[in-house]
Design an enzyme around this catalytic site. Structure first.
Site, PDB file in Angstrom:
ATOM      1  CG  PHE A 134      -1.847   1.206   1.245  1.00 29.08           C
ATOM      2  CD1 PHE A 134      -3.073   1.133   0.601  1.00 29.08           C
ATOM      3  CD2 PHE A 134      -1.497   2.396   1.879  1.00 29.08           C
ATOM      4  CE1 PHE A 134      -3.936   2.224   0.583  1.00 29.08           C
ATOM      5  CE2 PHE A 134      -2.351   3.491   1.862  1.00 29.08           C
ATOM      6  CZ  PHE A 134      -3.574   3.403   1.225  1.00 29.08           C
ATOM      7  CG  ASP A 218       5.752   3.775   1.627  1.00 33.18           C
ATOM      8  OD1 ASP A 218       5.800   4.428   2.696  1.00 33.18           O
ATOM      9  OD2 ASP A 218       4.696   3.648   0.978  1.00 33.18           O
ATOM     10  CE  LYS A 247       0.309   6.282   7.702  1.00 34.17           C
ATOM     11  NZ  LYS A 247      -1.066   6.661   8.047  1.00 34.17           N
TER      12      LYS A 247
END
Length: 401
Positions: A134, A218, A247
């Protein structure tokens, strides 16, 4: 009319019904509109690194907002340069590293996609990504996301991306000199906190380097100290060509970044990418303050210690539902023997505990990096109660058949 009515009428339905109406947070706790307190072990999905309303976060927002919030990327600002230097140091890029600032993880991965295209050109049209990965929900990052069900409503995808299994053998078989880049998550968070096989990142670094392809990691969910290192790739002792972060670096303020290493840092040139709000002084000042506090308080060590403590607490819970834990540091996936994760989440919320189910048989725990003994003890009690309630419900359902 209730807040649920307002949300159902006014907000787009892509998120589904909202589970609660939170009005205040402090430390590891949230309060809803009725004044009920909840222990937050989701942290905005690994975002509020320092918990809610941390004095460092509050001061950084207030002081920078009172000084300078936005000027555009035609100009530089001190917070932007300070955060870029800090990210380079923490990632270990050396002097050759560069930083592109965005507003989210998806935007950081969009920049990474462009980086791969700039590196590949017409001679290297292939980009490899992993199944069940994802990387975001924009059209570009969705093309990198190895979840066909998410892609289906938006086909056709941007061409050139191929998905392979998460093994070194699969990578070796897929790799050739027409591959521009491989993009991977060190731990697949949205797939259920799934670890890559032991040694995968080291093998991926060797294979990509041998073929002249970029290795892009990532770190959006795993970065900012969550796994016990500043970035999860550092556990493997490798040097990638680029990482994406977001984040937790902002502690609740929307910000993302692409951090490049060595020759990959020279691929972007004026006009190839941009963002109106990316790298604005408000966002970069807050992120720099959050990362400075993580460093000052040695929260990487806390993530390692408290993560182990949480796993030990879960191991002591006598539940027929729990099969074990995955992940690293304070990114914990609790595997379940039955597809009841959403039931566990609801049972936990009813008891005042906020957790998350990335899929049907995994509960995800990503509390603030400064979580402590008191909160972990409370978590263990509430989680055990929620598991017991769901196990009882499952038994009752079987008995009624």
């Amino acid at each position: 009319m209730t807040w649920q009515d307002d949300a159902g009428r006014d907000l787009v339905r892509s998120f589904g019904p909202r589970m609660a109406m939170f009005v205040r947070g402090e430390g590891a706790y949230l309060w809803d509109a009725d004044g009920r307190r909840y222990l937050d072990f989701l942290a905005g999905i690994a975002v509020t690194s320092l918990g809610h309303a941390h004095p460092v976060f509050v001061e950084a927002v207030a002081s920078q907002a009172a000084t300078l919030a936005h000027v555009s990327n035609y100009f530089a600002t001190p917070p932007q340069l300070a955060l870029a230097a800090r990210l380079k140091r923490l990632a270990g890029t050396g002097e050759s590293g560069r930083v592109y600032f965005a507003n989210s993880g998806a935007e950081a991965n969009e920049a990474a996609f462009k980086l791969a295209r700039l590196h590949g050109g017409v001679d290297r049209p292939r980009i490899l990504a992993l199944t069940q990965s994802f990387h975001g929900r924009t059209m570009g990052t969705l093309a990198l996301t190895g979840k066909p069900a998410l892609q289906q409503p938006f086909l056709p995808m941007i061409p050139g991306v191929e998905f392979i299994d998460s093994t070194a053998n699969a990578l070796e078989a897929a790799m050739d000199d027409r591959v521009a880049a491989l993009i991977v998550e060190p731990i697949k968070g949205e797939a259920g906190v799934v670890d890559l096989p032991e040694g995968y990142l080291a093998a991926a670094r060797e294979i990509t380097q041998r073929h002249g392809a970029l290795l892009i990691i990532d770190e959006i969910q795993t970065g900012a100290g969550r796994t016990g290192e500043w970035f999860a790739f550092q556990h493997a002792g490798i040097t990638p060509d680029a990482i994406t972060v977001a984040k937790g670096i902002g502690g609740g303020f929307p910000i993302g970044a692409l951090v490049t290493f060595a020759t990959a840092s020279e691929l972007f040139y004026p006009g190839t990418h941009g963002s109106t709000f990316g790298g604005n002084p408000l966002g970069t000042a807050v992120a720099d303050a959050v990362l400075a506090e993580i460093e000052r308080a040695d929260l990487l060590a806390n993530a390692t210690e408290r993560g182990a403590q949480i796993r030990e607490a879960i191991a002591r819970i006598d539940s027929p539902l729990v099969s074990g834990c995955r992940g690293a540091g304070l990114l914990v996936g609790v595997g379940l023997r039955h597809p009841v994760a959403k039931d566990v989440v609801l049972a936990a919320q009813a008891r005042g505990l906020i957790i998350n189910a990335p899929n049907d048989d995994t509960v995800r725990l990503v509390p603030a990096l400064n979580i402590g003994d008191v909160e972990i003890d409370e978590f263990a009690t509430l989680f055990a109660d929620a598991l017991a309630a769901v196990a009882t419900q499952s038994t009752d359902r079987k008995d009624s058949l």
